[in-house]
Design a protein around this motif. Structure first.
Motif, mmCIF file in Angstrom:
data_model
loop_
_atom_site.group_PDB
_atom_site.id
_atom_site.type_symbol
_atom_site.label_atom_id
_atom_site.label_comp_id
_atom_site.label_asym_id
_atom_site.label_seq_id
_atom_site.Cartn_x
_atom_site.Cartn_y
_atom_site.Cartn_z
ATOM 1 N N THR A 1 -12.145 -33.145 30.303
ATOM 2 C CA THR A 1 -13.056 -32.532 29.341
ATOM 3 C C THR A 1 -13.894 -31.473 30.047
ATOM 4 O O THR A 1 -14.235 -31.628 31.220
ATOM 5 C CB THR A 1 -13.998 -33.581 28.712
ATOM 6 O OG1 THR A 1 -14.780 -34.180 29.754
ATOM 7 C CG2 THR A 1 -13.226 -34.659 27.969
ATOM 8 N N THR A 2 -14.189 -30.411 29.335
ATOM 9 C CA THR A 2 -15.060 -29.365 29.867
ATOM 10 C C THR A 2 -16.049 -28.941 28.793
ATOM 11 O O THR A 2 -15.777 -29.072 27.593
ATOM 12 C CB THR A 2 -14.256 -28.135 30.339
ATOM 13 O OG1 THR A 2 -13.429 -27.684 29.267
ATOM 14 C CG2 THR A 2 -13.413 -28.453 31.547
ATOM 15 N N LYS A 3 -17.159 -28.435 29.239
ATOM 16 C CA LYS A 3 -18.207 -27.978 28.337
ATOM 17 C C LYS A 3 -17.740 -26.696 27.649
ATOM 18 O O LYS A 3 -17.398 -25.731 28.295
ATOM 19 C CB LYS A 3 -19.472 -27.712 29.152
ATOM 20 C CG LYS A 3 -20.692 -27.407 28.358
ATOM 21 C CD LYS A 3 -21.890 -27.141 29.243
ATOM 22 C CE LYS A 3 -22.324 -28.400 29.951
ATOM 23 N NZ LYS A 3 -23.593 -28.269 30.661
ATOM 24 N N ALA A 4 -17.696 -26.696 26.321
ATOM 25 C CA ALA A 4 -17.338 -25.493 25.575
ATOM 26 C C ALA A 4 -18.606 -24.858 25.017
ATOM 27 O O ALA A 4 -18.846 -23.684 25.150
ATOM 28 C CB ALA A 4 -16.361 -25.827 24.451
ATOM 29 N N ASP A 5 -19.415 -25.691 24.397
ATOM 30 C CA ASP A 5 -20.690 -25.240 23.838
ATOM 31 C C ASP A 5 -21.446 -26.506 23.489
ATOM 32 O O ASP A 5 -20.879 -27.424 22.925
ATOM 33 C CB ASP A 5 -20.465 -24.395 22.592
ATOM 34 C CG ASP A 5 -21.765 -23.887 22.004
ATOM 35 O OD1 ASP A 5 -22.721 -23.681 22.776
ATOM 36 O OD2 ASP A 5 -21.824 -23.689 20.778
ATOM 37 N N ASN A 6 -22.692 -26.549 23.853
ATOM 38 C CA ASN A 6 -23.486 -27.690 23.430
ATOM 39 C C ASN A 6 -24.959 -27.326 23.437
ATOM 40 O O ASN A 6 -25.348 -26.258 23.901
ATOM 41 C CB ASN A 6 -23.178 -28.949 24.258
ATOM 42 C CG ASN A 6 -23.602 -28.839 25.698
ATOM 43 O OD1 ASN A 6 -24.686 -28.348 26.013
ATOM 44 N ND2 ASN A 6 -22.748 -29.292 26.600
ATOM 45 N N VAL A 7 -25.760 -28.224 22.940
ATOM 46 C CA VAL A 7 -27.185 -27.960 22.775
ATOM 47 C C VAL A 7 -27.924 -27.893 24.100
ATOM 48 O O VAL A 7 -29.072 -27.479 24.126
ATOM 49 C CB VAL A 7 -27.839 -28.997 21.837
ATOM 50 C CG1 VAL A 7 -27.246 -28.888 20.449
ATOM 51 C CG2 VAL A 7 -27.684 -30.403 22.362
ATOM 52 N N ASP B 1 -18.334 -36.966 32.548
ATOM 53 C CA ASP B 1 -17.932 -35.775 33.297
ATOM 54 C C ASP B 1 -18.969 -34.656 33.233
ATOM 55 O O ASP B 1 -18.714 -33.561 33.729
ATOM 56 C CB ASP B 1 -16.604 -35.247 32.761
ATOM 57 C CG ASP B 1 -15.464 -36.235 32.935
ATOM 58 O OD1 ASP B 1 -15.589 -37.142 33.779
ATOM 59 O OD2 ASP B 1 -14.457 -36.104 32.221
ATOM 60 N N HIS B 2 -20.113 -34.914 32.612
ATOM 61 C CA HIS B 2 -21.166 -33.911 32.430
ATOM 62 C C HIS B 2 -20.682 -32.709 31.617
ATOM 63 O O HIS B 2 -21.176 -31.602 31.771
ATOM 64 C CB HIS B 2 -21.741 -33.427 33.771
ATOM 65 C CG HIS B 2 -22.394 -34.521 34.551
ATOM 66 N ND1 HIS B 2 -23.593 -35.080 34.194
ATOM 67 C CD2 HIS B 2 -21.986 -35.164 35.665
ATOM 68 C CE1 HIS B 2 -23.909 -36.017 35.058
ATOM 69 N NE2 HIS B 2 -22.947 -36.095 35.958
ATOM 70 N N ALA B 3 -19.691 -32.935 30.756
ATOM 71 C CA ALA B 3 -19.221 -31.869 29.869
ATOM 72 C C ALA B 3 -20.116 -31.765 28.643
ATOM 73 O O ALA B 3 -20.114 -30.751 27.957
ATOM 74 C CB ALA B 3 -17.778 -32.130 29.452
ATOM 75 N N MET B 4 -20.876 -32.816 28.353
ATOM 76 C CA MET B 4 -21.834 -32.785 27.259
ATOM 77 C C MET B 4 -22.886 -33.853 27.500
ATOM 78 O O MET B 4 -22.656 -34.817 28.219
ATOM 79 C CB MET B 4 -21.147 -32.988 25.911
ATOM 80 C CG MET B 4 -20.705 -34.395 25.639
ATOM 81 S SD MET B 4 -20.187 -34.574 23.932
ATOM 82 C CE MET B 4 -20.381 -36.347 23.766
ATOM 83 N N ILE C 1 -16.850 -29.755 23.026
ATOM 84 C CA ILE C 1 -16.150 -29.810 24.309
ATOM 85 C C ILE C 1 -14.730 -29.285 24.151
ATOM 86 O O ILE C 1 -14.215 -29.179 23.041
ATOM 87 C CB ILE C 1 -16.114 -31.244 24.882
ATOM 88 C CG1 ILE C 1 -15.423 -32.202 23.904
ATOM 89 C CG2 ILE C 1 -17.509 -31.719 25.236
ATOM 90 C CD1 ILE C 1 -15.148 -33.577 24.454
ATOM 91 N N SER C 2 -14.119 -28.988 25.266
ATOM 92 C CA SER C 2 -12.719 -28.609 25.310
ATOM 93 C C SER C 2 -11.975 -29.741 26.012
ATOM 94 O O SER C 2 -12.458 -30.285 27.003
ATOM 95 C CB SER C 2 -12.583 -27.303 26.103
ATOM 96 O OG SER C 2 -11.219 -26.994 26.293
ATOM 97 N N VAL C 3 -10.809 -30.085 25.495
ATOM 98 C CA VAL C 3 -9.999 -31.151 26.091
ATOM 99 C C VAL C 3 -8.658 -30.553 26.501
ATOM 100 O O VAL C 3 -7.981 -29.928 25.693
ATOM 101 C CB VAL C 3 -9.774 -32.311 25.096
ATOM 102 C CG1 VAL C 3 -8.904 -33.392 25.706
ATOM 103 C CG2 VAL C 3 -11.099 -32.891 24.624
ATOM 104 N N SER C 4 -8.291 -30.738 27.770
ATOM 105 C CA SER C 4 -6.999 -30.267 28.270
ATOM 106 C C SER C 4 -6.135 -31.479 28.563
ATOM 107 O O SER C 4 -6.590 -32.461 29.163
ATOM 108 C CB SER C 4 -7.190 -29.443 29.547
ATOM 109 O OG SER C 4 -7.997 -28.316 29.289
#
Length: 192
Positions: A78-84, A32-35, A42-45
């Motif tokens: 899944t959504t990007k929360a914070d990553n490198v 999903d390109h969330a990470m 990541i955030s999971v809903s």
């Protein structure tokens, strides 16, 4: 999610952008390109299940499959929360867990894709330029050819098998302001 996602070929990701609970969360996040394959936060809903989940294209070596709703009790996104990947510079060092560090595996971003730099023909001056580009006063290559990324400092600094090798033969003279000014072979298709 860490950078060690394993190589279990039997684990399948079902759905595209929304997945049934049987799909692995971290591999779904890559799809999903969330990470990136190197890991991230990541955030999971969680949602009610769908009647069916659509198959999507393969992304970063992760394939998707069609799944009928079946016994699934919930779905997730899944959504990007914070990553490198969110750093501004096109050069980074990652530790054995895939976190930004001052000592670790060198990765560069070429054409919006993060990947590793093969150590074949890597010049010591390249480490100096990479470190200066990250804001350090100087730098040096910590493991020359006789050591492997898998044994450096008693830890495995190698990237995930899903992380591409984006450059090899990186040669800098030491006075460049950016890795972009150094010679290198891009679009590497085989691991080094």
């Amino acid at each position: 999610c860490s950078s060690d996602l394993g190589d279990d070929e039997d684990v399948k990701v079902y759905g595209q952008n929304i997945h049934p609970e049987v799909s692995p969360i971290c591999k779904s996040a890559i799809l999903d390109h969330a990470m990136p394959p190197s890991g991230g936060i990541i955030s999971v809903s969680i949602f009610d299940p769908l009647e069916s989940y659509k198959e999507g294209p393969s992304v970063d070596g992760v394939d998707t499959y069609t799944e009928q709703g079946g016994d699934n009790k919930r779905s997730f996104v899944t959504t990007k929360a914070d990553n490198v990947d969110l750093i501004a510079k096109d050069v980074r060092l990652l530790d054995d867990q895939g976190h930004i560090t001052s000592r670790g595996r060198l990765e560069i971003r070429l054409k919006e894709v993060w990947g590793t730099v093969c150590t074949d023909n890597f010049s010591p001056e390249s480490a100096v330029v990479a470190c200066k580009q990250m804001g350090y006063l100087s730098g040096k290559q910590l493991y020359p050819d006789e050591q492997s990324c898998s044994t450096f400092d008693g830890k495995n600094y190698c990237a995930s098998p899903l992380t591409p090798v984006v450059a090899t033969g990186l040669k800098c003279l030491g006075r460049e302001s950016s890795i972009d000014e150094c010679t290198k072979a891009e679009n590497v298709v085989q691991p080094c």
